[in-house]
Design an enzyme around this catalytic site. Structure first.
Site: not given
Length: 349
Positions: A192, A249, A280
């Site tokens: 995702k 998301t 990250v």
């Protein structure tokens, strides 16, 4: 009550530590930065990631891994995929008895194409692990810390261990389901992030809700294709670690993968994005791994393929969008085999 080591003092590790602390567990939070650890212990705040959140006294932070792991019943790993092997090797060296290993990281390792649970099984000796459980689902750290309603899934090949994790984390703000499809849960949680980069990219280009909906829907289709090819259950991808995680998301400004895509759509390079984010962006690394895996398994993943070309070969984003829109006409569901007897399988190609 249990004593749990949480490895990774970023926003998500801190948020999950708070959930455990709310449930009266003793939490030993580990991070590499001694300055950050001292701030957590002395000021009761993780100033870098969640500066407005007060941390209770039953969260104690450590910069020495062996101290964080001493006397624990379970280890929760919340570190980026690229750091996973090194951390796990060090964990294994410190353990002298079996403990429950939980991970809340989302990614696939490039080159090996291994999921996090598989990396854990390679690096932690069998005699040092009582079980391996993934904790995944639609859950932004910023909202979990505010104790806003959140639901996630605990998944394992050993369901009693998944149920143990359910008991550790579940409270009236943080609801935990269980799912035996570990493969599907990890695939959904990892991939995702790729689609979130894509939706952010379309937003950066100035496209609207139509493009976002199309990318999310077709993205879920190719995530499901890859999962089914490996033996995952199709129902998992309609659940919290599939559709649920995809929605949160791809639609939230809290999502670092969405923000990275948005910056790419605005014309920034991958190097500029990673430098400015300062954190990250797991979806970048996962795009490479998923592209490689799809090629190896012969699975059609056009969105992943075009993003891979943008991220790793400098393809212009406008050209990638044109490639996706200009693909040969298809049935919407022709490539999803949902099992014998499903009427969708009777469609003519």
């Amino acid at each position: 009550m249990s004593t749990i080591a949480v490895l990774g003092s970023g926003s998500w590790g801190t948020a999950l530590s708070l959930v455990l602390a709310d449930n009266q567990h003793d939490v030993k939070l580990w991070g590499r930065s001694k300055e950050q650890i001292d701030t957590i212990n002395n000021e009761r705040k993780n100033s870098r990631y969640l500066p407005d959140v007060s941390l209770p006294e039953n969260i104690i932070a450590f910069s020495r891994l062996e101290e964080a792991l001493e006397g624990v019943d379970a280890v929760l790993i919340v570190v980026p995929t690229k750091a996973m092997r090194d951390v796990l090797k060090s964990v294994n060296d410190c353990l002298n008895q079996p403990v429950l290993i939980i991970h809340a990281s989302k990614g696939i390792e490039p080159e090996t194409h291994l999921r996090i649970s598989q990396i854990i099984e390679e690096e932690i000796l069998e005699e040092n692990r009582a079980g391996v459980v993934a904790l995944s689902g639609p859950s932004h750290a910023e909202e979990v810390c505010l104790r806003q309603p959140t639901t996630v899934t605990a998944s394992s090949n050993d369901m009693p261990m998944a149920e143990k994790v359910q008991d550790l984390f579940m409270n009236r703000h943080f609801r935990v389901y269980t799912n035996p499809d570990l493969l599907g849960v990890e695939i959904g949680g990892a991939l995702k992030n790729i689609i979130a980069i894509g939706t952010g990219l379309t937003s950066g280009l100035g496209f609207g809700d139509n493009a976002k909906a199309a990318l999310m829907t077709r993205g879920l289709a190719e995530i499901t294709r890859l999962g089914l090819k490996q033996g995952a259950s199709p129902l998992t991808f309609a659940g919290l670690s599939g559709l649920g995680d995809l929605i949160v998301t791809c639609t939230s400004v809290h999502s670092r993968n969405w923000r990275a895509g948005h910056m790419l759509g605005k014309g920034k390079s991958v190097d500029e994005v990673e430098r400015e984010m300062g954190m990250v962006v797991e979806g970048i690394r996962t795009t490479k791994a998923a592209f490689q895996l799809a090629e190896q398994l012969g699975v059609d993943m056009p969105i992943t393929t075009e993003l891979y070309k943008v991220l790793f070969h400098g393809k212009p984003v406008e050209e990638a969008v044109s490639e996706l829109m200009g693909r040969v006409k298809k049935h919407e569901v022709e490539d999803l085999n949902l099992g014998d007897g499903d009427p969708l399988n009777e469609l003519e190609p």
